[in-house]
Design an enzyme around this catalytic site. Structure first.
Site, PDB file in Angstrom:
ATOM      1  N   ASP A 129      43.026 -31.200  17.205  1.00 53.66           N
ATOM      2  CA  ASP A 129      44.330 -30.617  16.906  1.00 53.66           C
ATOM      3  C   ASP A 129      45.013 -31.396  15.786  1.00 53.66           C
ATOM      4  OD1 ASP A 129      46.404 -28.913  17.214  1.00 53.66           O
ATOM      5  OD2 ASP A 129      47.046 -29.656  19.172  1.00 53.66           O
ATOM      6  N   HIS A 142      48.724 -31.421  13.063  1.00 55.97           N
ATOM      7  CA  HIS A 142      49.960 -30.836  12.546  1.00 55.97           C
ATOM      8  C   HIS A 142      50.277 -31.490  11.215  1.00 55.97           C
ATOM      9  CE1 HIS A 142      50.025 -29.887  16.829  1.00 55.97           C
ATOM     10  NE2 HIS A 142      50.537 -28.749  16.393  1.00 55.97           N
ATOM     11  N   LYS A 197      49.789 -16.636   9.628  1.00 54.82           N
ATOM     12  CA  LYS A 197      48.664 -17.519   9.966  1.00 54.82           C
ATOM     13  C   LYS A 197      47.365 -17.006   9.381  1.00 54.82           C
ATOM     14  CE  LYS A 197      47.615 -15.185  14.300  1.00 54.82           C
ATOM     15  NZ  LYS A 197      47.081 -15.311  15.640  1.00 54.82           N
ATOM     16  N   GLN A 209      41.323 -30.725  21.799  1.00 58.89           N
ATOM     17  CA  GLN A 209      41.175 -30.009  20.541  1.00 58.89           C
ATOM     18  C   GLN A 209      41.069 -31.017  19.407  1.00 58.89           C
ATOM     19  OE1 GLN A 209      44.756 -27.653  20.349  1.00 58.89           O
ATOM     20  NE2 GLN A 209      43.739 -25.885  21.254  1.00 58.89           N
ATOM     21  N   ARG A 226      45.761 -26.748  30.935  1.00 53.40           N
ATOM     22  CA  ARG A 226      46.393 -25.440  31.115  1.00 53.40           C
ATOM     23  C   ARG A 226      45.989 -24.919  32.479  1.00 53.40           C
ATOM     24  NH1 ARG A 226      45.671 -22.936  24.976  1.00 53.40           N
ATOM     25  NH2 ARG A 226      46.705 -24.704  23.983  1.00 53.40           N
ATOM     26  N   CYS A 240      51.536 -30.101  20.035  1.00 51.32           N
ATOM     27  CA  CYS A 240      52.613 -29.973  19.048  1.00 51.32           C
ATOM     28  C   CYS A 240      53.885 -30.745  19.413  1.00 51.32           C
ATOM     29  CB  CYS A 240      52.950 -28.515  18.780  1.00 51.32           C
ATOM     30  SG  CYS A 240      51.683 -27.337  19.193  1.00 51.32           S
ATOM     31  N   HIS A 284      50.356 -25.860  12.059  1.00 49.91           N
ATOM     32  CA  HIS A 284      49.468 -26.146  13.192  1.00 49.91           C
ATOM     33  C   HIS A 284      48.067 -25.797  12.710  1.00 49.91           C
ATOM     34  CE1 HIS A 284      52.853 -25.709  16.206  1.00 49.91           C
ATOM     35  NE2 HIS A 284      53.312 -24.950  15.243  1.00 49.91           N
TER      36      HIS A 284
HETATM   37 ZN   LIG Z   1      50.410 -27.007  17.346  1.00 52.96          ZN
END
Ligand SMILES: [Zn+2]
Ligand SMILES: [Zn+2]
Length: 643
Positions: free
Chosen positions: A389, A391, A470, A387, A369, A340, A516
């Site tokens: 991922d 946005h 969410k 991911q 992580r 992000c 997200h």
């Molecule tokens: Zn995010």
């Protein structure tokens, strides 16, 4: 004796004397209910059947038909386990023994670790205690007496628990089985009325544990077991566990040569050649889904200056989970645990107008992580992962349409893998940032999107994050296990922190809303789930090796290579098994490697430009022209046929 009024679930009322036990209410309703009763709700408290009613109350009897009964039943079985262990091993100390989603466990301090024969003996003792039909009884003991009792009995951990959990109480709750010499535990309950209620249970395994789960504390032995109301449910559960073991992605991944690990890179996967093919197939598949949906693939840095993490809040709230490094000029830097913040910098790197929105970034670069080494496990708990991922930067009035489009993508993706799934909408929690009106508007947009995409969902009221509501998606695998993968999270907070703006049609500056979103979630974890879902037998479009060509004799090797060449040029992942082995042996091997198609070639096939096709799932399909096989295989891949 004073009279009190008991209200039953159907609304009817009974007058009874104060002090009447709950079991008498069950008996008054019907003898069958009295027999089936396990515990009861008195107002909003779950209590034992011998609980005396002392004031007006609503009462609902709980039987094995009610979902809340299983937890009580398993907790009672955990006590039964501890009773058996203390009977057989008089010097053990008891720790804690809660129910779990899968069954129950109990922790003990022992003189030597348990061996499998011990488990069999403990289970036999449990059965004996169950058959005897001993009562579970709740007793309230003066606190100092309880402490003295457990201390004198050599149970310092129980003393510690009582001291920690009951400070200021005059009395503490304990439960006996039969009597305090047979078994007694510090416990708030409730429990089933007697051991005879416990029918179908099984001890499954033991493991090392520590008091309170902390490796600095006393080592203990944990005994795991499970319990069900019927033998049939227990047998089905045990069969599922066996099947899950066979499908364990760590085991299948090794057998199929997909990935490996090394102690010098804990929680980071070494993708072997076949695993890399699978990985790339999935990441390219996701590109093929997202790019036509208007996403831009980007690559942001992996290491960022501490200033970024301070702006995002990770420095204060997430630092323990981050890998920190120093640059050569002594700057404090951190490896990104999520994409992000990089995307916020990208958004802010240019002047944005309302015409640019929705603006959608997608990124698959690795994230790190710093998970505790003890929690790492295969592909599901890792330190390094990627991911799918993304946005989406949108205006407030674009939320509903953007989320609707996203839900449709999620439906399509899970459908392509044959995974069933369920959606959960999580709304404003007690502690939240921002205006209630904005939250209400956002939640209404999410509901509209769910309805418009005909997505059924359950409501988790108050379970949203502090920065926005969410929608989460749980997928269910072939063994019925649920995994949370997809997520759509609205965020009003980060655009503030990063001071993100766009110029509106009114020429004024506005804040975008960030969504997200992820569909696979972690690619590593998703692959682990897929390996177990398919038990390694991937559908053709995912299989790392789609076809293996098996020459009958050495003289067929040239034609076999020609076949592989033709298939490879058409985009099929094919290989030739040129080992000096019998064809039947090679077929068995290919079957174990779960290769979808085995193509046997001999004199006739070479002469006729044909292949004898054997399917992993359907067995021998007979000979056919190579072109026909190829066209069929390409159609099967294009339609992402599942088997
Ligand atoms: Zn995010
Ligand atoms: Zn207990």
């Amino acid at each position: 004796m004073s009279q009190i009024t008991v209200t039953l679930p159907d609304g009817s009322q009974k007058q009874v004397e104060s002090g009447t036990p709950v079991s008498a209410i069950a008996a008054a309703i019907s003898p069958r209910l009295a027999d089936a009763a396990l515990v009861a709700w008195v107002n909003d408290r779950l209590v034992d059947l011998d609980h005396p009613l002392s004031a007006d109350a609503t009462v609902r009897i709980v039987t094995s038909k009610n979902p809340e009964a299983l937890e009580v039943y398993r907790h009672s079985t955990a006590h039964l386990l501890a009773a058996a262990v203390t009977a057989l091993f008089p010097n053990v100390q008891c720790g804690i023994g809660p129910p779990t989603d899968e069954g129950f466990f109990y922790d003990f301090v022992v003189e030597r670790p348990f061996v499998p024969e011990d488990l069999a003996a403990i289970e036999a003792k449990m059965r004996e205690l169950a058959d005897a039909g001993f009562a579970y009884e709740r007793q309230m003991w003066p606190r100092d007496e309880a402490i003295a009792f457990f201390r004198q009995r050599g149970e310092p951990l129980k003393v510690q628990l009582i001291e920690e959990k009951t400070a200021g109480q005059a009395e503490v709750s304990v439960y006996t089985i039969k009597d305090r010499d047979t078994f007694v535990d510090f416990c708030v309950g409730p429990h089933v009325p007697a051991t005879g209620k416990l029918k179908a249970f099984k001890l499954t395994t033991t493991s090392n544990a520590y008091w309170k789960g902390d490796a600095k504390n006393q080592p203990m032995q944990r005994v795991y077991g499970t319990a069900f109301f019927t033998q049939k449910e227990l047998d089905e559960h045990l069969a599922r566990i066996e099947e899950a073991k066979k499908r364990d992605h760590r085991r299948v991944g090794k057998e199929l040569g997909l990935f490996t690990f090394h102690p010098w890179a804990p929680g980071a996967t070494f993708w072997l050649a076949k695993g890399t093919v699978l990985y790339n197939t999935l990441s390219n598949y996701m590109r093929g889904v997202l790019i036509p949906a208007g996403y831009q693939e980007v690559k942001a840095p992996i290491v960022f200056n501490k200033a970024l993490w301070q702006t995002s809040g990770h420095w204060d709230y997430y630092q323990d989970n981050m890998f920190l490094v120093k640059s050569s000029d002594d700057e404090e830097m951190g490896l990104k645990p999520m994409n992000c913040p990089g995307h916020f910098l990208l958004f802010g790197s240019e002047k944005r107008s309302y015409r640019d929105l929705p603006l959608r970034f997608h990124e698959q670069t690795p994230l790190h992580r710093n998970e505790a080494s003890g929690t790492l496990s295969g592909l599901t708990r890792v330190r390094q992962f990627s991911q799918d991922d993304g946005h989406c930067f949108v205006m407030q009035d674009q939320i509903a349409s953007e989320v609707e489009a996203l839900i449709k993508l999620i439906q399509r993706v899970y459908g392509d893998f044959g995974l069933s799934y369920a959606a959960k909408l999580s709304t404003r929690p007690d502690k939240f940032l921002g205006e209630i009106a904005t939250w209400d508007d956002a939640e209404a947009s999410l509901r509209r999107a769910l309805d418009a995409s005909e997505q059924s969902y359950t409501l988790n009221a108050g379970d949203g994050t502090f920065y926005g509501p969410k929608i989460d998606f749980d997928i269910t695998d072939a063994l019925g296990r649920k995994w949370q993968c997809g997520t759509i999270q609205l965020d009003y907070q980060m655009p503030e922190r990063f001071d993100l703006r766009y110029t509106g049609a009114d020429n004024a500056e506005h804040r975008p809303v960030v969504i997200h979103r992820a569909i696979f979630g972690s690619l590593e974890r998703f692959i682990g789930i897929l390996v177990e879902h398919f038990a390694g037998a991937f559908p053709l479009w995912l299989a790392p090796v789609q076809a293996t060509v098996l020459p009958i004799a050495d003289r067929h090797l040239d034609y076999a290579r020609e076949v592989v060449g033709t298939l490879a040029r058409a985009g099929l992942r094919a290989e030739v098994d040129d080992r000096q082995e019998k064809v039947n042996y090679k077929i068995r091997e290919a079957q174990l490697q779960k290769i979808p198609y085995m193509l046997v070639v001999g004199d006739r096939e070479a002469a006729e430009k044909a292949v004898a096709v054997r399917s992993r799932a359907k067995g021998d399909l007979g000979a056919r022209p190579l072109d026909t096989f190829l066209a069929d295989a390409l159609a099967e891949i294009a339609s992402k046929q599942l088997s």
